[in-house]
Design a protein around this motif. Structure first.
Motif, PDB file in Angstrom:
ATOM      1  N   GLY A  38       0.701  -1.284   0.104  1.00 15.68           N
ATOM      2  CA  GLY A  38       0.037   0.073  -0.043  1.00 15.68           C
ATOM      3  C   GLY A  38       0.703   1.227  -0.005  1.00 15.68           C
ATOM      4  N   SER A  39       1.976   1.394   0.811  1.00 15.99           N
ATOM      5  CA  SER A  39       2.670   2.566   0.979  1.00 15.99           C
ATOM      6  C   SER A  39       3.312   2.693  -0.169  1.00 15.99           C
ATOM      7  CB  SER A  39       3.678   2.448   2.196  1.00 15.99           C
ATOM      8  OG  SER A  39       4.465   1.308   2.068  1.00 15.99           O
ATOM      9  N   ARG A  40       4.082   1.658  -0.936  1.00 16.91           N
ATOM     10  CA  ARG A  40       4.636   1.725  -2.406  1.00 16.91           C
ATOM     11  C   ARG A  40       3.751   2.523  -3.279  1.00 16.91           C
ATOM     12  NH1 ARG A  40       5.879  -3.726  -3.000  1.00 16.91           N
ATOM     13  NH2 ARG A  40       7.358  -3.235  -1.405  1.00 16.91           N
ATOM     14  N   HIS A  41       2.817   1.857  -3.352  1.00 19.37           N
ATOM     15  CA  HIS A  41       1.747   2.401  -4.607  1.00 19.37           C
ATOM     16  C   HIS A  41       1.433   3.820  -4.376  1.00 19.37           C
ATOM     17  CE1 HIS A  41      -2.350   2.794  -6.566  1.00 19.37           C
ATOM     18  NE2 HIS A  41      -1.643   1.925  -7.604  1.00 19.37           N
ATOM     19  N   LEU A  42       1.166   4.273  -2.966  1.00 20.86           N
ATOM     20  CA  LEU A  42       0.668   5.711  -2.620  1.00 20.86           C
ATOM     21  C   LEU A  42       1.813   6.568  -2.678  1.00 20.86           C
ATOM     22  CD1 LEU A  42      -1.406   7.403  -1.649  1.00 20.86           C
ATOM     23  CD2 LEU A  42      -1.020   7.000   0.768  1.00 20.86           C
ATOM     24  N   ALA A  43       3.130   6.278  -2.257  1.00 18.69           N
ATOM     25  CA  ALA A  43       4.141   6.993  -2.337  1.00 18.69           C
ATOM     26  C   ALA A  43       4.562   7.448  -3.880  1.00 18.69           C
ATOM     27  CB  ALA A  43       5.536   6.319  -1.591  1.00 18.69           C
ATOM     28  N   ARG A  44       4.578   6.348  -4.621  1.00 17.02           N
ATOM     29  CA  ARG A  44       4.720   6.582  -6.065  1.00 17.02           C
ATOM     30  C   ARG A  44       3.768   7.608  -6.856  1.00 17.02           C
ATOM     31  NH1 ARG A  44       7.206   0.446  -7.967  1.00 17.02           N
ATOM     32  NH2 ARG A  44       8.965   0.703  -6.391  1.00 17.02           N
ATOM     33  N   LYS A  45       2.442   7.309  -6.208  1.00 17.76           N
ATOM     34  CA  LYS A  45       1.439   8.143  -6.862  1.00 17.76           C
ATOM     35  C   LYS A  45       1.507   9.670  -6.418  1.00 17.76           C
ATOM     36  CE  LYS A  45      -3.350   8.250  -5.829  1.00 17.76           C
ATOM     37  NZ  LYS A  45      -4.592   7.402  -5.523  1.00 17.76           N
ATOM     38  N   LEU A  46       1.881   9.819  -5.278  1.00 18.64           N
ATOM     39  CA  LEU A  46       2.269  11.173  -4.829  1.00 18.64           C
ATOM     40  C   LEU A  46       3.165  11.793  -5.643  1.00 18.64           C
ATOM     41  CD1 LEU A  46       1.328  10.908  -0.918  1.00 18.64           C
ATOM     42  CD2 LEU A  46       0.046  11.893  -2.866  1.00 18.64           C
ATOM     43  N   LYS A  47       4.525  11.040  -5.778  1.00 26.55           N
ATOM     44  CA  LYS A  47       5.708  11.547  -6.561  1.00 26.55           C
ATOM     45  C   LYS A  47       5.207  11.975  -8.053  1.00 26.55           C
ATOM     46  CE  LYS A  47       9.943  12.000  -7.346  1.00 26.55           C
ATOM     47  NZ  LYS A  47      10.630  13.339  -6.517  1.00 26.55           N
ATOM     48  N   ASN A  48       4.604  10.910  -8.601  1.00 28.51           N
ATOM     49  CA  ASN A  48       4.155  11.090 -10.010  1.00 28.51           C
ATOM     50  C   ASN A  48       3.218  12.411 -10.225  1.00 28.51           C
ATOM     51  OD1 ASN A  48       5.742   9.224 -10.818  1.00 28.51           O
ATOM     52  ND2 ASN A  48       4.132   7.504 -10.826  1.00 28.51           N
TER      53      ASN A  48
END
Ligand SMILES: [Zn+2]
Length: 295
Positions: free
Chosen positions: A161-171
């Protein structure tokens, strides 16, 4: 600390955020969540926990967002549901954001209740929502319940979950506005002993230490160092300052036990290992730290 005192019927009443933290309610939430039983994705307990989080966020007037996707894991394809509750959202597109997070899933293990590991982090965030409902901050505060944190931690199995959200916020560019990310994990342990986690952002840990000192809680924080693979790593990986506020010594330590202690990932992680006092220490310290960073 740090907030004006107002006089109410001749009595001094603090309006500080950390004084709005209700540890009795945090303990009650922990018991409620632990009472849902096993809570890995797909279980009835997981669905009940999701509903409780949504219900509390609605009651507290948060802007609710979800980050839903499917993860391919060694256990098969799994639905993952991160839940985000946003408080004090202004119209300023540059308003700084601060994230307080914790995982709400539990280890995939029959009979594992995770009162501390999963339960306490879920519950303390619910009590943060209750506190934020009645207290303004300049920063936008996001409460993030991460999903599918647990795994084998071999070949990136875990932190889905954290990997998906962190990358989304970066992108999407949001990451640049995020001043910091605090992860709370296993902070209900009745013998509270928060590690100075070695990958975490030192400058933010120092603010936490200052807050703990102001509250007389220094002995519960940063008395030992250890590195922990946890959700904060995914936020560090996209350039967001992050701290893992984790008690990495759960019960007796020793070679005969798990590396994080006797009760870690054991079916003995039950409510009798959790205390209201530890939730109070962790909760008040984190919220005072937010106040210090909000100036
Ligand atoms: Zn765990």
């Amino acid at each position: 600390m740090g907030a004006p005192l107002v006089s109410l019927w001749g009595q001094s009443v603090s309006t500080a955020l950390h004084d709005k933290f209700d540890s009795q309610q945090a303990y009650a939430y922990t018991a409620q969540v632990a009472g849902f039983g096993e809570r890995w994705p797909g279980t009835a307990g997981h669905a009940k926990t999701e509903k409780l989080i949504h219900d509390v966020l609605k009651k507290d007037g948060a802007q609710i967002e979800t980050d839903d996707f499917t993860a391919t894991t060694p256990m098969g394809v799994m639905p993952v549901h991160n839940i985000i509750g946003k408080f004090n959202v202004s119209t300023d597109p540059k308003q700084p954001i601060f994230i307080l997070a914790g995982h709400y899933d539990t280890l995939h293990k029959a009979g594992f209740i995770g009162a501390n590991d999963g339960g306490s982090s879920t519950a303390i965030l619910l009590s943060f929502a209750d506190a934020l409902a009645h207290q303004k901050t300049k920063m936008q505060i996001w409460l993030v319940w991460t999903d599918l944190e647990e795994g084998t931690f071999v070949d990136n199995d875990g932190l889905y979950g954290s990997r998906h959200l962190a990358r989304k916020l970066k992108n999407d560019g949001t990451a640049a506005r995020i001043k910091g990310f605090f992860l709370l994990d296993m902070i209900g342990d009745k013998n509270l002993n928060v590690a100075r986690e070695t990958q975490s952002t030192r400058a933010l840990q120092d603010v936490i230490a200052s807050a703990a000192k102001l509250l007389g809680y220094s002995r519960y924080f940063f008395q030992y160092e250890t590195g922990i693979t946890d959700d904060h790593v995914e936020f560090l990986n996209v350039g967001i300052p992050a701290v893992d506020i984790v008690d990495a010594e759960f019960g007796r330590m020793g070679s005969q036990f798990d590396g994080m202690g006797e009760f870690h990932h054991a079916n003995t992680d039950t409510m009798d290992k959790v205390s209201r006092s530890s939730l109070e220490i962790a909760g008040r310290t984190v919220l005072l730290t937010v106040e210090l960073l909000d100036r």
